[in-house]
Structure formats: C-alpha cells, structure tokens
Scaffold this motif. Structure first.
Motif, PDB file in Angstrom:
ATOM      1  N   ILE A 183     -18.424 -33.886  45.689  1.00 14.93           N
ATOM      2  CA  ILE A 183     -18.439 -35.216  46.317  1.00 14.93           C
ATOM      3  C   ILE A 183     -19.184 -36.206  45.420  1.00 14.93           C
ATOM      4  N   TRP A 184     -20.320 -35.772  44.896  1.00 18.92           N
ATOM      5  CA  TRP A 184     -21.142 -36.663  44.074  1.00 18.92           C
ATOM      6  C   TRP A 184     -20.372 -37.116  42.825  1.00 18.92           C
ATOM      7  N   SER A 185     -19.637 -36.174  42.220  1.00 19.85           N
ATOM      8  CA  SER A 185     -18.931 -36.498  40.974  1.00 19.85           C
ATOM      9  C   SER A 185     -17.763 -37.454  41.218  1.00 19.85           C
ATOM     10  N   ARG A 186     -17.296 -37.549  42.454  1.00 19.08           N
ATOM     11  CA  ARG A 186     -16.165 -38.435  42.734  1.00 19.08           C
ATOM     12  C   ARG A 186     -16.575 -39.826  43.220  1.00 19.08           C
ATOM     13  N   LEU A 187     -17.864 -40.024  43.469  1.00 19.16           N
ATOM     14  CA  LEU A 187     -18.301 -41.322  44.014  1.00 19.16           C
ATOM     15  C   LEU A 187     -18.203 -42.428  42.965  1.00 19.16           C
ATOM     16  N   GLN A 188     -17.959 -43.621  43.450  1.00 20.40           N
ATOM     17  CA  GLN A 188     -17.859 -44.785  42.564  1.00 20.40           C
ATOM     18  C   GLN A 188     -19.188 -45.550  42.592  1.00 20.40           C
ATOM     19  N   THR A 189     -19.471 -46.265  41.527  1.00 14.71           N
ATOM     20  CA  THR A 189     -20.667 -47.119  41.502  1.00 14.71           C
ATOM     21  C   THR A 189     -20.424 -48.350  42.384  1.00 14.71           C
ATOM     22  N   ALA A 232     -21.389 -45.306  58.931  1.00 13.67           N
ATOM     23  CA  ALA A 232     -21.366 -43.968  58.336  1.00 13.67           C
ATOM     24  C   ALA A 232     -19.921 -43.491  58.209  1.00 13.67           C
ATOM     25  N   ALA A 233     -19.499 -43.208  56.970  1.00 11.66           N
ATOM     26  CA  ALA A 233     -18.148 -42.675  56.760  1.00 11.66           C
ATOM     27  C   ALA A 233     -18.273 -41.179  56.469  1.00 11.66           C
ATOM     28  N   MET A 234     -17.524 -40.375  57.218  1.00 12.41           N
ATOM     29  CA  MET A 234     -17.607 -38.929  57.030  1.00 12.41           C
ATOM     30  C   MET A 234     -16.787 -38.519  55.807  1.00 12.41           C
ATOM     31  N   LEU A 235     -17.426 -37.848  54.848  1.00 16.60           N
ATOM     32  CA  LEU A 235     -16.734 -37.458  53.610  1.00 16.60           C
ATOM     33  C   LEU A 235     -16.159 -36.052  53.694  1.00 16.60           C
ATOM     34  N   ASN A 236     -16.801 -35.193  54.466  1.00 18.25           N
ATOM     35  CA  ASN A 236     -16.246 -33.854  54.688  1.00 18.25           C
ATOM     36  C   ASN A 236     -16.829 -33.286  55.978  1.00 18.25           C
ATOM     37  N   PHE A 259      -9.636 -23.025  49.233  1.00 21.01           N
ATOM     38  CA  PHE A 259      -8.559 -23.758  49.897  1.00 21.01           C
ATOM     39  C   PHE A 259      -7.441 -24.001  48.895  1.00 21.01           C
ATOM     40  N   LYS A 260      -6.219 -24.023  49.401  1.00 20.96           N
ATOM     41  CA  LYS A 260      -5.087 -24.282  48.502  1.00 20.96           C
ATOM     42  C   LYS A 260      -5.112 -25.735  48.052  1.00 20.96           C
ATOM     43  N   ASP A 261      -5.485 -26.643  48.986  1.00 20.63           N
ATOM     44  CA  ASP A 261      -5.527 -28.072  48.635  1.00 20.63           C
ATOM     45  C   ASP A 261      -6.865 -28.387  47.936  1.00 20.63           C
ATOM     46  N   GLU A 262      -7.037 -29.631  47.582  1.00 27.34           N
ATOM     47  CA  GLU A 262      -8.251 -30.061  46.863  1.00 27.34           C
ATOM     48  C   GLU A 262      -9.378 -30.390  47.839  1.00 27.34           C
ATOM     49  N   SER A 263      -9.405 -29.722  48.984  1.00 28.80           N
ATOM     50  CA  SER A 263     -10.311 -30.106  50.061  1.00 28.80           C
ATOM     51  C   SER A 263     -11.786 -30.006  49.673  1.00 28.80           C
ATOM     52  N   LEU A 264     -12.569 -30.930  50.203  1.00 25.41           N
ATOM     53  CA  LEU A 264     -14.012 -30.905  50.012  1.00 25.41           C
ATOM     54  C   LEU A 264     -14.713 -30.356  51.253  1.00 25.41           C
ATOM     55  N   ASP A 265     -13.925 -29.859  52.198  1.00 24.33           N
ATOM     56  CA  ASP A 265     -14.492 -29.367  53.456  1.00 24.33           C
ATOM     57  C   ASP A 265     -15.326 -28.104  53.251  1.00 24.33           C
ATOM     58  N   PHE A 266     -16.176 -27.851  54.231  1.00 29.93           N
ATOM     59  CA  PHE A 266     -16.898 -26.588  54.285  1.00 29.93           C
ATOM     60  C   PHE A 266     -16.063 -25.605  55.096  1.00 29.93           C
ATOM     61  N   ALA A 301     -25.547 -17.387  49.708  1.00 32.79           N
ATOM     62  CA  ALA A 301     -24.100 -17.679  49.749  1.00 32.79           C
ATOM     63  C   ALA A 301     -23.833 -18.909  50.620  1.00 32.79           C
ATOM     64  N   LEU A 302     -24.566 -19.029  51.727  1.00 30.91           N
ATOM     65  CA  LEU A 302     -24.391 -20.202  52.602  1.00 30.91           C
ATOM     66  C   LEU A 302     -24.771 -21.482  51.859  1.00 30.91           C
ATOM     67  N   PHE A 303     -25.878 -21.437  51.130  1.00 30.14           N
ATOM     68  CA  PHE A 303     -26.344 -22.631  50.435  1.00 30.14           C
ATOM     69  C   PHE A 303     -25.477 -22.943  49.217  1.00 30.14           C
ATOM     70  N   ALA A 304     -24.966 -21.889  48.554  1.00 30.39           N
ATOM     71  CA  ALA A 304     -24.120 -22.113  47.363  1.00 30.39           C
ATOM     72  C   ALA A 304     -22.952 -23.027  47.740  1.00 30.39           C
ATOM     73  N   GLN A 305     -22.410 -22.821  48.930  1.00 31.68           N
ATOM     74  CA  GLN A 305     -21.279 -23.646  49.338  1.00 31.68           C
ATOM     75  C   GLN A 305     -21.674 -25.102  49.575  1.00 31.68           C
ATOM     76  N   LEU A 306     -22.870 -25.294  50.119  1.00 30.81           N
ATOM     77  CA  LEU A 306     -23.353 -26.670  50.327  1.00 30.81           C
ATOM     78  C   LEU A 306     -23.400 -27.403  48.988  1.00 30.81           C
ATOM     79  N   PHE A 307     -23.968 -26.749  47.981  1.00 31.29           N
ATOM     80  CA  PHE A 307     -24.136 -27.408  46.681  1.00 31.29           C
ATOM     81  C   PHE A 307     -22.813 -27.579  45.944  1.00 31.29           C
ATOM     82  N   ASP A 308     -21.923 -26.619  46.135  1.00 31.63           N
ATOM     83  CA  ASP A 308     -20.607 -26.740  45.514  1.00 31.63           C
ATOM     84  C   ASP A 308     -19.897 -28.012  46.002  1.00 31.63           C
TER      85      ASP A 308
END
Ligand code: KG4
Ligand code: ZN
Length: 340
Positions: free
Chosen positions: A262-268, A153-157, A206-213, A250-257
């Motif tokens: 993350i989904w759009s950046r994944l590779q096949t 398991a690799a942690m993505l955020n 976030f100022k950076d491109e972070s995918l964190d919650f 609002a809590l869930f909106a952040q999950l989906f954001d």
C-alpha cells in the motif's frame, strides 16, 4: 466537557474529555472473567453486564473528575458496529441522559474511535491530527488500513475473512489458552524461536492483485499443526513457545507485506504518519516491528497508549470531537450492528 460511552462488545466504558482532547477520566468495567468459561464473548451476558455497570460508571466518572452533570455539554456514544444488544444499552442510556439534560448526542462509529486513538495522550491535550495519515486498525473484529485526510477516512484494504485478533483468539482457544488469546500468545511467544520450516503455516495468495488481508488459511493451518504435533497449553512449554512465536510472526508478516504494498502505491503528498490502533496494537513485538518499519523508511509511526488500544470510551469521545457536523437530536440516534 464531552462524555463518551462505549458498550459495543465486552467492555463498559465511560470517559470525560475536555474540548482540547485532554482525558479527564476514562473508566472501563472489564467483563473478561464473566465470558472466560465460554472461551469468547456471550452477547446476552455482555448486554446484561453493560446494563448493570453503565450508570454507576457514569456517576463515578463525574465524581472522579470532580464534576457534575451540568459540566457535560455533549454526549458521544458508539452506535455501531458491534453486538446489537450491547450497543442498544449504550445508545438507549445515552439517549436518556442527553434528552434529560437537554444536550446534543453524537453517534460515533466504533472504527472511527480506533482510527484516531493514537493521537490521544495519557496526559494533556491530544496530539494535533496531521493533514493526512494512514491508520491500520487491527482488533478482534477488524483488520483494515485507512487513508485519513481532512476528516474523511478511505478504506484501502480489509480482511476477506477473519480479523487478526480473532485469529489469535481462535488458535489460542484451540490449544487451551484462556480468552482473550492475543496477550496469551504474546506471552508464550516471548521465549520461543521462530521456525517456519518446523511449523509450515500457509502464506495467503490471491489470484488478483488484491491488497486485502486473509487470516482463515493461517488459522486452519495453525490448528492442523497444533493437532498433529499435540501442541497444548499444558504440554511441552518449549514446543508451545516456539509454535506461538512462529504463529505470531506469520500473522504480523502479512500486516507488513500489505502495508509495504500500500505504501509503495501511494501518491505524493505522502501521509505524514502511519498509525496503528485496536487491541492487537497493544502487542509489544508488533510495536517494536512497527517502529522499525518506520525507521527504515523515514516514516513517523504513531502508536496509541496501551490503555487506548483495546475498547474504551475516551477514543469514542475523541472521535466525536473530530466531527464537524451538527450533533443529532438524541431521539434520532439508533444502534446498528453493521455499518457499511
Ligand atoms: O479493540 P479490541 O478491544 O476489541 C475489538 O474491537 O475487537 O481488541 C480485542 C482483540 C482481541 O482479539 C485480543 O486477543 C487482541 O485484541 N489483543 C491482542 C493483544 N491484546 C489484545 N492481540 C495480540 N497481542 C496483544 N498483546
Ligand atoms: Zn474495538
């Protein structure tokens, strides 16, 4: 059979699973009533409750499965992360049992238990794990998305501050709703109207491109709004419902954001499933939204049975079944409150 033991927080749980992942029994001794007067889990009370319940629960699990100790060939125990005193009761108990029975003991990371829990079925063998899946673990202590492939398991955020369940609990406590807050907020939100203009909750940037919650901003914003508008559990019910609906959204909106990013950046080759796990995965609104997210993208969404969302020993035994490494000498297993 494998015997699972979970005591990392405020639920004492013992389960018996077959090698194919069928759950024979999964017993949970809830402590919620003992902690409720304090508005959260009191570690010392949790440890004492585990001590009182663990062995009687193990005995009952065997009786319910019409099994005896000789049918158990392995024990799995949560070794961390969690409350150290609570973990120690489970680990010491499991060590004693494994040592006395002369069987191996498997130390399980609590998060791994949640990760795989969507593949456990109510009845019958577990669902076969796909070669690759995303698992979003959302609970009182965690908000993380993992990429799971080939047993790794690799942690993505992760969350930079509060966990999503913790945010539910803290805001609920502030407005006077009983612990745990998540199910309470869900209940009141069901009759409410989402209105972000009336309840202007901050959107974390976030100022950076972070995918964190990050949930501390929403928490502080929600508490400020509740104070200013005098939103109370025993106050105006419509105001309470609208506030809960907006806060939950609002809590869930952040999950989906973040999930979208993350989904759009994944590779096949893309993950086969997107799984959701942890206590917050029991939320009915979130489950609907998740299924809808999957339908719109043609992605298979895997939701755990509600009974396997919150802490339980079945998921711990199941995670142990995924481990290929040799089980450790029981004397070498130790409890750890934090695991990097
Ligand atoms: O997985 P869990 O039992 O324990 C941890 O490992 O943290 O999760 C407990 C958390 C609590 O914060 C609780 O408020 C939240 O899960 N929770 C919910 C719901 N049921 C439990 N949050 C939102 N909606 C729910 N229905
Ligand atoms: Zn948990």
């Amino acid at each position: 059979m494998i015997l699972g033991i979970e005591t990392s927080c405020d639920e004492t749980s013992v389960a018996l699973l077959e090698q194919d992942g069928s759950v024979r029994v999964n017993l949970i001794a809830w402590q919620i009533e003992r902690h409720r007067p304090f508005g959260g889990v009191v570690p010392e009370i949790a440890s004492r409750e585990h001590l009182q319940h663990l062995f009687p629960l193990a005995g009952r699990a065997l009786a319910d499965a019409h099994a005896s100790w000789s049918d158990v060939d392995r024990i799995a125990v949560t070794a961390g992360p969690g409350l150290i005193g609570a973990l120690l009761v489970g680990v010491a108990g499991a060590q004693g049992l494994a040592y006395a029975l002369g069987i191996p003991l498997v130390a399980v990371n609590h998060l791994e238990g949640h990760l795989y829990s969507p593949y456990l079925q109510r009845e019958g063998p577990s669902i076969p794990l796909p070669p690759r899946f995303l698992s979003m673990v959302i609970s009182g202590g965690h908000s993380q998305i993992y990429d799971v492939a080939g047993g790794r398991a690799a942690m993505l955020n992760r969350t930079r501050d509060d966990a999503i369940g913790e945010t539910f609990d803290k805001v609920a406590k502030f407005i006077g709703l009983p612990y745990p807050g998540g199910p309470q907020i869900e209940k009141h939100a069901s009759g409410g109207t989402i209105d972000r203009k009336r309840f202007p909750l901050p959107v974390p940037q976030f100022k950076d491109e972070s995918l964190d919650f990050s949930y501390s901003g929403i928490k502080a914003g929600a508490i400020r709004i509740a104070r200013q508008m005098n939103i109370r559990a025993d106050g105006d019910p419509k105001l309470l419902a609208d506030f809960c609906a907006t806060f939950q959204d609002a809590l869930f909106a952040q999950l989906f954001d973040r999930l979208d990013a993350i989904w759009s950046r994944l590779q096949t080759p893309m993950p086969v499933d997107v799984a959701v796990a942890g206590g917050v995965a029991a939320n009915g609104t979130l489950r609907e939204k998740m299924l809808d997210w999957g339908r719109r993208r043609g992605v298979n969404v895997r939701l755990p049975e509600k009974r396997y969302c919150t802490d339980n020993a079945a998921m711990i035994a199941f995670a142990a079944l995924q481990q290929t490494a040799e089980a450790a000498d029981p004397r070498r297993v130790s409890a750890r409150s934090r695991i990097a």
